[in-house]
Design an enzyme around this catalytic site. Sequence first.
Site, PDB file in Angstrom:
ATOM      1  N   CYS A  85      38.083  27.595  39.573  1.00 33.75           N
ATOM      2  CA  CYS A  85      39.093  27.812  40.613  1.00 33.75           C
ATOM      3  C   CYS A  85      38.950  26.759  41.697  1.00 33.75           C
ATOM      4  O   CYS A  85      39.885  26.526  42.457  1.00 33.75           O
ATOM      5  CB  CYS A  85      38.992  29.219  41.182  1.00 33.75           C
TER       6      CYS A  85
ATOM      7  N   GLU B  91      40.039  37.101  44.344  1.00 32.95           N
ATOM      8  CA  GLU B  91      39.545  35.724  44.289  1.00 32.95           C
ATOM      9  C   GLU B  91      40.338  35.067  43.184  1.00 32.95           C
ATOM     10  O   GLU B  91      40.059  35.282  42.006  1.00 32.95           O
ATOM     11  CB  GLU B  91      38.033  35.757  44.005  1.00 32.95           C
TER      12      GLU B  91
END
Length: 506
Positions: A294, A260
């Site tokens: 993110c 991720e």
Amino acid sequence: MTEDLSTLTARTMDAFGVTAPLDVAGGMTVVSPVTGEAVASLATHSAADTEAAIALANIAFRAWRLVPGPRRGELVRLFAEELRKSKEDLGRMVSIEAGKSPSEGLGEVQEMIDICDFAVGLSRQLYGLTIATERPGHRMMETWHPLGVVGIVTAFNFPCAPWCWNAALALVCGDPVIWKPSEKTPLTALACQAVFDRAVARFGADAPDGLSQVLVGGPDVGAALVESDKVALISATGSTRMGRIVGPKVAARFGKCILELGGNNAGIVCPSADLDMALRAIAFGAMGTAGQRCTTMRRLFVHDSIYDQLVPALKNAYASVSVGNPLESQALVGPLIDAAAFASMQDALTEAAGLGGTVHGGERVSVGPDTAFYAKPALVEMPKQCGPVKRETFAPILYVMKYSDFDEVLELHNDVGGGLSSSIFTTDLREMEVFLSARGSGCGIANVNIGTSGAEIGGAFGGEKETGGGRESGSDAWRAYMRRATNTINYSKNLPLAQGVVFDIG
Ligand code: UN1
């Protein structure tokens, strides 16, 4: 401030019942970005400790894989209860260690609770298929079994939620977990472990020792975890740089891996957009968590017919946003994690200006001691997508560009490596559907009329565009934490071969 940060930290950790000493001479220093001061010094684990933890987790696996799924779910249910009780304290640790606002800190803990609730239901739904077989007198089906030990590596910006997205699923799937948190946020990890231990104490003896462990330390600990063939799955959150190191190492030993990584996420504002709605969503998506998510919105494409309406309003929002100490004020924007983050923000802004960008904001804001790094979020009007616009800089910078042609803007939108999340603001049905179609956004998350950040745990999350979207958290992400066996059962009566009959069913 009524209480200094070290005292507040010690008091909060004490409330969790964390017994690890926080003042180890020569230990790993934990610095709060809120003031830049050291709030704790922790003993670290070695590579040998990591080996021992992996061995213990593997023993735990042999027992835990045999505990029925719904019973494993019960442990996660109890954990969610304990998390609810500790929500305030855990949220405060997130604010201290990552510098998030109280509501962002609490929001992160809420994501933990949500994934636990999800996982409890899931513990009764670890289904396989029954498949039509071509052979008479046979049945074919698939069974999902526990996978093994799961190593979880997390980043500073979300000190606890991503661990829980992994841990809650892993635990109901029958897998013990070993957590290597960021060196910047180990206290939150120790606090989570203490909360988990409370759930285990309530659960009963069928939870083996070592079901969940935390390893505090640096890259050597992470490397020992990643390289061990006794760790079945590595789930790592962090930069693409980190992912490029971890991915090949896990692949070299044929381990499973969930990455991720970063996101250079964009929004497109079309002529028919509800501009007030878009403005709020863009401001939150680009400035929230000081641009250190993110899912932060980093690029914005605005149709030239509405550019002069939206962009001045956006500039006003940027000029008026409050930047301040998240523990003492209602400020919407808190600190950057450290001096290096501030420096890389400034480098990106200088580079953008050199490429013809007009920079609004971005300067350092003095909040408390000068060991803390606060910055005014920056809005940069760019003539085109180039230079730093094509990279993820983990800071509050939004690059704004004009577009006139929808097909062209789709190409530009997708023309970066890291695109985790994406948004379109439109009330035109065709634009919306094209954006969501095979030739639309290439990201794992594609949103309409909401921003890029704030994904719910119910959907699959993570895995930037370069590596394929959606591996953790909701939907069917659980499959990564289990192994699939295909079973074929022959229930026919086999007559002697001499008679030339192979199948005689019934
Ligand atoms: C991250 O930045 O690593 O969608 C995770 C969001 C959060 C998760 C972000 N639910 O912004």
